[in-house]
Design an enzyme around this catalytic site. Structure first.
Site, PDB file in Angstrom:
ATOM      1  N   LYS A   1       0.814  -1.218   0.000  1.00  7.92           N
ATOM      2  CA  LYS A   1       0.000   0.000   0.000  1.00  7.92           C
ATOM      3  C   LYS A   1       0.847   1.267   0.000  1.00  7.92           C
ATOM      4  O   LYS A   1       0.654   2.144  -0.821  1.00  7.92           O
ATOM      5  CB  LYS A   1      -0.940  -0.005   1.207  1.00  7.92           C
ATOM      6  CG  LYS A   1      -1.988  -1.120   1.101  1.00  7.92           C
ATOM      7  CD  LYS A   1      -2.859  -1.193   2.352  1.00  7.92           C
ATOM      8  CE  LYS A   1      -3.713  -2.448   2.353  1.00  7.92           C
ATOM      9  NZ  LYS A   1      -2.904  -3.692   2.387  1.00  7.92           N
TER      10      LYS A   1
ATOM     11  N   GLU B   1      11.005  -9.752   6.042  1.00  4.74           N
ATOM     12  CA  GLU B   1      10.082  -9.467   4.947  1.00  4.74           C
ATOM     13  C   GLU B   1      10.778  -9.729   3.625  1.00  4.74           C
ATOM     14  O   GLU B   1      11.856  -9.207   3.374  1.00  4.74           O
ATOM     15  CB  GLU B   1       9.620  -8.009   5.025  1.00  4.74           C
ATOM     16  CG  GLU B   1       8.875  -7.719   6.320  1.00  4.74           C
ATOM     17  CD  GLU B   1       8.450  -6.268   6.433  1.00  4.74           C
ATOM     18  OE1 GLU B   1       7.979  -5.718   5.427  1.00  4.74           O
ATOM     19  OE2 GLU B   1       8.608  -5.696   7.523  1.00  4.74           O
TER      20      GLU B   1
ATOM     21  N   ASN C   1       5.531 -11.876   4.531  1.00  2.00           N
ATOM     22  CA  ASN C   1       6.022 -11.917   5.902  1.00  2.00           C
ATOM     23  C   ASN C   1       5.948 -13.333   6.457  1.00  2.00           C
ATOM     24  O   ASN C   1       4.976 -14.039   6.235  1.00  2.00           O
ATOM     25  CB  ASN C   1       5.165 -11.012   6.799  1.00  2.00           C
ATOM     26  CG  ASN C   1       5.310  -9.565   6.418  1.00  2.00           C
ATOM     27  OD1 ASN C   1       4.937  -9.158   5.332  1.00  2.00           O
ATOM     28  ND2 ASN C   1       5.873  -8.779   7.301  1.00  2.00           N
TER      29      ASN C   1
ATOM     30  N   ILE D   1       9.599 -10.588  -3.404  1.00  2.00           N
ATOM     31  CA  ILE D   1       9.935 -11.466  -4.533  1.00  2.00           C
ATOM     32  C   ILE D   1       9.891 -10.620  -5.805  1.00  2.00           C
ATOM     33  O   ILE D   1       8.925  -9.899  -6.039  1.00  2.00           O
ATOM     34  CB  ILE D   1       8.945 -12.649  -4.609  1.00  2.00           C
ATOM     35  CG1 ILE D   1       8.971 -13.435  -3.278  1.00  2.00           C
ATOM     36  CG2 ILE D   1       9.292 -13.552  -5.800  1.00  2.00           C
ATOM     37  CD1 ILE D   1       7.904 -14.505  -3.164  1.00  2.00           C
TER      38      ILE D   1
ATOM     39  N   TYR E   1      -1.182 -15.540   1.041  1.00  2.17           N
ATOM     40  CA  TYR E   1      -1.209 -15.802   2.483  1.00  2.17           C
ATOM     41  C   TYR E   1      -1.525 -17.272   2.721  1.00  2.17           C
ATOM     42  O   TYR E   1      -2.364 -17.850   2.033  1.00  2.17           O
ATOM     43  CB  TYR E   1      -2.282 -14.955   3.181  1.00  2.17           C
ATOM     44  CG  TYR E   1      -2.030 -13.480   3.091  1.00  2.17           C
ATOM     45  CD1 TYR E   1      -0.879 -12.920   3.653  1.00  2.17           C
ATOM     46  CD2 TYR E   1      -2.926 -12.638   2.446  1.00  2.17           C
ATOM     47  CE1 TYR E   1      -0.637 -11.563   3.558  1.00  2.17           C
ATOM     48  CE2 TYR E   1      -2.692 -11.272   2.354  1.00  2.17           C
ATOM     49  CZ  TYR E   1      -1.543 -10.740   2.912  1.00  2.17           C
ATOM     50  OH  TYR E   1      -1.305  -9.405   2.827  1.00  2.17           O
TER      51      TYR E   1
ATOM     52  N   HIS F   1       9.011 -10.469  -8.820  1.00  2.00           N
ATOM     53  CA  HIS F   1       8.098 -11.138  -9.752  1.00  2.00           C
ATOM     54  C   HIS F   1       6.710 -10.586  -9.440  1.00  2.00           C
ATOM     55  O   HIS F   1       6.430 -10.250  -8.305  1.00  2.00           O
ATOM     56  CB  HIS F   1       8.128 -12.658  -9.506  1.00  2.00           C
ATOM     57  CG  HIS F   1       7.123 -13.409 -10.333  1.00  2.00           C
ATOM     58  ND1 HIS F   1       7.309 -13.659 -11.669  1.00  2.00           N
ATOM     59  CD2 HIS F   1       5.928 -13.957 -10.003  1.00  2.00           C
ATOM     60  CE1 HIS F   1       6.258 -14.329 -12.120  1.00  2.00           C
ATOM     61  NE2 HIS F   1       5.407 -14.529 -11.139  1.00  2.00           N
TER      62      HIS F   1
ATOM     63  N   THR G   1       5.551  -7.284   0.070  1.00  3.89           N
ATOM     64  CA  THR G   1       6.461  -8.200   0.745  1.00  3.89           C
ATOM     65  C   THR G   1       5.665  -9.336   1.359  1.00  3.89           C
ATOM     66  O   THR G   1       4.512  -9.176   1.728  1.00  3.89           O
ATOM     67  CB  THR G   1       7.260  -7.499   1.869  1.00  3.89           C
ATOM     68  OG1 THR G   1       6.336  -6.923   2.798  1.00  3.89           O
ATOM     69  CG2 THR G   1       8.186  -6.435   1.323  1.00  3.89           C
TER      70      THR G   1
END
Length: 156
Positions: free
Chosen positions: A22, A80, A30, A83, A92, A85, A28
């Site tokens: 945001k 964190e 976590n 990636i 999640y 990509h 990231t």
């Protein structure tokens, strides 16, 4: 910072602070507190790079932050992973497997969100360069990334 590298880690992706996507435009993933607490206690905080894989998906380059995020004044240490990509959806609850292969810089505070974002962009570019080197590329193919079907991971 290099004593513990390469560092192999696997764990479930949990909801973080909701800031990466945001506020920063840099999503990231976590790890849960248990996974963060399983890291060597003397691993240096800062920015690292390596390889990441979600579930049994493809292995991608990643940048990782270990520490307190001074800009956000966290009270708990966090790990964190960004990636490198673009994923179509959140993951999640998926298992994230990472291999940390190198260290970029220590954590530091920033005067502004823009300064933080531009530092992260530089970290991403540095990670991309480093991960193209043969000694880092070879870890992309590590068997660690191949989860056997139905294998229990971290008691889940």
């Amino acid at each position: 910072a290099m004593r513990h590298l390469p560092y192999f880690c696997r764990g479930e992706v949990v909801k973080g602070f909701g800031r990466g996507s945001k506020e920063l435009g840099i999503p990231t993933a976590n790890f849960s507190e248990q996974v963060v607490e399983s890291f060597p206690s003397d691993i240096a905080t800062g920015i690292y790079y390596g390889w990441a894989c979600v579930g049994n998906g493809d292995v991608h380059k990643m940048v990782l932050s270990i520490g307190w995020n001074p800009f956000y004044k966290n009270i708990k240490k966090s790990v964190e992973t960004h990636i490198i990509h673009t994923f179509k959806e959140d993951f999640y609850g998926e298992i994230l497997s990472i291999v940390i292969t190198g260290y970029i810089r220590p954590e530091k505070n920033f005067d502004s969100l823009d300064a933080l974002i531009s530092a992260i962009q530089e970290d991403i570019e540095e990670a991309k360069r480093q991960l193209d080197l043969p000694e880092h590329l070879k870890l992309k193919e590590d068997n660690f990334f191949h989860l056997p079907e139905g294998k229990v991971v971290n008691n889940h």
